[in-house]
Design an enzyme around this catalytic site. Structure first.
Site, short mmCIF file in Angstrom:
data_model
loop_
_atom_site.label_atom_id
_atom_site.label_comp_id
_atom_site.label_asym_id
_atom_site.label_seq_id
_atom_site.Cartn_x
_atom_site.Cartn_y
_atom_site.Cartn_z
N ARG A 82 40.85 28.54 36.33
CA ARG A 82 40.81 29.95 36.73
C ARG A 82 39.37 30.45 36.82
O ARG A 82 39.03 31.23 37.71
CB ARG A 82 41.64 30.79 35.75
N LYS A 184 39.36 36.85 37.41
CA LYS A 184 38.91 37.52 36.18
C LYS A 184 37.44 37.90 36.34
O LYS A 184 36.53 37.25 35.81
CB LYS A 184 39.14 36.58 35.00
N GLU A 220 50.20 45.27 36.66
CA GLU A 220 49.94 44.86 35.28
C GLU A 220 49.19 45.96 34.56
O GLU A 220 49.04 47.06 35.09
CB GLU A 220 49.19 43.53 35.25
N1 PLP Z 1 45.85 40.36 33.08
C1 PLP Z 1 44.60 40.78 32.87
C2 PLP Z 1 44.06 41.84 33.75
C3 PLP Z 1 43.83 40.20 31.84
O1 PLP Z 1 42.59 40.60 31.61
C4 PLP Z 1 44.40 39.20 31.04
C5 PLP Z 1 43.62 38.56 29.99
O2 PLP Z 1 43.12 37.50 30.10
C6 PLP Z 1 45.72 38.79 31.30
C7 PLP Z 1 46.41 39.40 32.32
C8 PLP Z 1 46.36 37.73 30.50
O3 PLP Z 1 45.90 36.48 30.89
P1 PLP Z 1 45.89 35.25 29.89
O4 PLP Z 1 47.29 35.11 29.41
O5 PLP Z 1 45.45 34.11 30.71
O6 PLP Z 1 44.96 35.62 28.79
C1 COI Z 2 42.13 38.22 27.24
O1 COI Z 2 43.29 38.43 26.89
O2 COI Z 2 41.54 37.17 26.98
C2 COI Z 2 41.39 39.22 28.01
O3 COI Z 2 40.39 38.86 28.58
C3 COI Z 2 41.85 40.60 28.04
C4 COI Z 2 40.77 41.56 27.68
C5 COI Z 2 41.26 42.90 28.04
C6 COI Z 2 40.38 41.47 26.25
#
Ligand code: PLP
Ligand code: COI
Length: 341
Positions: A82, A184, A220
């Site tokens: 990612r 991200k 989201e």
């Molecule tokens: N959506 C957003 C906007 C995020 O910043 C995050 C955090 O990483 C997630 C979803 C959840 O992603 P993950 O499960 O890969 O941490």
């Molecule tokens: C994460 O869950 O790792 C993120 O980057 C989310 C952030 C809002 C802390």
């Protein structure tokens, strides 16, 4: 090795510098070999692309201590992928995916004293990030980059841990169609600062963003994907090209289907359907699974049947199963858990 003297059970989700961080630099078309360094500060030219044009992307994952004293990380290969996808979308040099896991492991190993002890409920948050470092003034990508990994011990993202939260439907947009919502990038979070400050001032824990084009589908929150559970026990997760492909959400879909025998649907979720669900939650690395008890839709409350007192039974089971996999109490699918050695 001795664990640091930290009040592990009362940690919040905030930054605490640890002993070492990983740094690798990209210059003249190549990445250097990378090293662990002591200094938490970065000195860059005032015109660095990251400052002028927000050319920065990042990742988030966690290290956990297991009952038998090992330290593990969860699906770092997906963070590697990612981060590279995010980098390409901002015309940055991607950090080589085949070096990412080793770099994360080196950084965690150098900070093992900060990995919260088994049973504390806390973890070591790992933040890999990449930025354009050379000076640019015309709008163009940098030609030099810094990749860095910092770590910090953290507790729950939302105060109260798994206590249901109250969120609001936002009148701001998080991401445009064909924009950068699926990566991200720091810029997505910069734009969410004003709406989250306002939401907090109004007493809400988070914002529910709807699709920017029609405002009729659930996207989201600022930092997590949504989970919905239907009255007949199906897991439904929103599908959209402008939301971040959460690693936690993808893992939970697998866990729901293959460990818990649930039916799973990944599809667009009309906002109209929200009052129909039995349980609603957020998922992400920081959030893990956080239940939602109430959603304010412009002054009108949607009360989730599972209520404001505790997490509903289906999300509870999903959460426990995921944490049991992450902390090696039940067997993980092949390749999900990596041991720091
Ligand atoms: N959506 C957003 C906007 C995020 O910043 C995050 C955090 O990483 C997630 C979803 C959840 O992603 P993950 O499960 O890969 O941490
Ligand atoms: C994460 O869950 O790792 C993120 O980057 C989310 C952030 C809002 C802390």
């Amino acid at each position: 090795m001795a664990k640091k003297n930290i009040d592990w059970s009362n940690l919040s989700f905030s930054y605490m510098p640890t002993d070492k961080r990983y740094v690798s630099m990209f210059k003249d078309g190549a990445w250097d070999e990378g090293a662990l360094v002591d200094d938490p500060n970065i000195v860059l030219n005032e015109c660095a692309c990251v400052f002028q044009y927000a050319q920065t992307v990042f990742e988030g994952l966690k290290a956990y201590e297991t009952e038998d004293g090992r330290t593990v990380i969860f699906r770092p290969d997906l963070n590697a992928q990612r981060l590279a996808d995010s980098a390409r979308r901002l015309s940055m040099a991607p950090f080589p995916e085949d070096r990412f896991i080793d770099a994360v492991k080196q950084t965690v190993k150098a900070n093992l004293d900060y990995v919260p002890p088994y049973g504390s409920g806390a973890s070591l948050y790992i933040r890999p990030f990449l930025m354009g470092t050379n000076a640019v003034i015309g709008v163009q990508p940098a030609t030099e980059y810094m990749f860095r990994i910092l770590t910090t011990p953290v507790g729950p993202y939302f105060k109260g841990g798994v206590k249901p939260i109250y969120i609001k439907v936002s009148d701001y947009d998080r991401a445009a169609p064909h924009g950068t919502g699926h990566i991200k990038a720091g810029l997505n979070y910069a734009m969410s600062l004003y709406p989250i400050v306002k939401a907090h001032e109004e007493g809400f824990a988070e914002n529910m963003y709807l699709d920017a084009a029609t405002r009729t589908y659930v996207e989201e929150t600022g930092g997590a994907n949504f989970l919905f559970v239907t009255k007949d026990g199906k897991l439904v997760t929103p599908k959209s090209d402008s939301i971040l492909p959460s690693i936690t959400r993808r893992s939970l879909m697998y866990v729901a289907e293959h460990y818990l025998g649930m039916e799973v649907e990944h599809r667009p979720v009309p906002f109209e359907e929200v009052p129909e669900f039995a349980e609603i939650g957020l998922c992400g690395t920081a959030a893990v699974i956080s239940p939602i008890g109430k959603i304010s839709d412009h002054g009108k409350d949607i009360c989730v049947p599972s209520g404001m007192d505790e997490i509903g039974p289906v999300l509870k089971k999903l959460r426990e199963t995921l944490i049991n996999i992450q902390e090696c109490r039940i067997e993980a699918p092949e390749g999900w858990v990596h041991v720091i050695e």
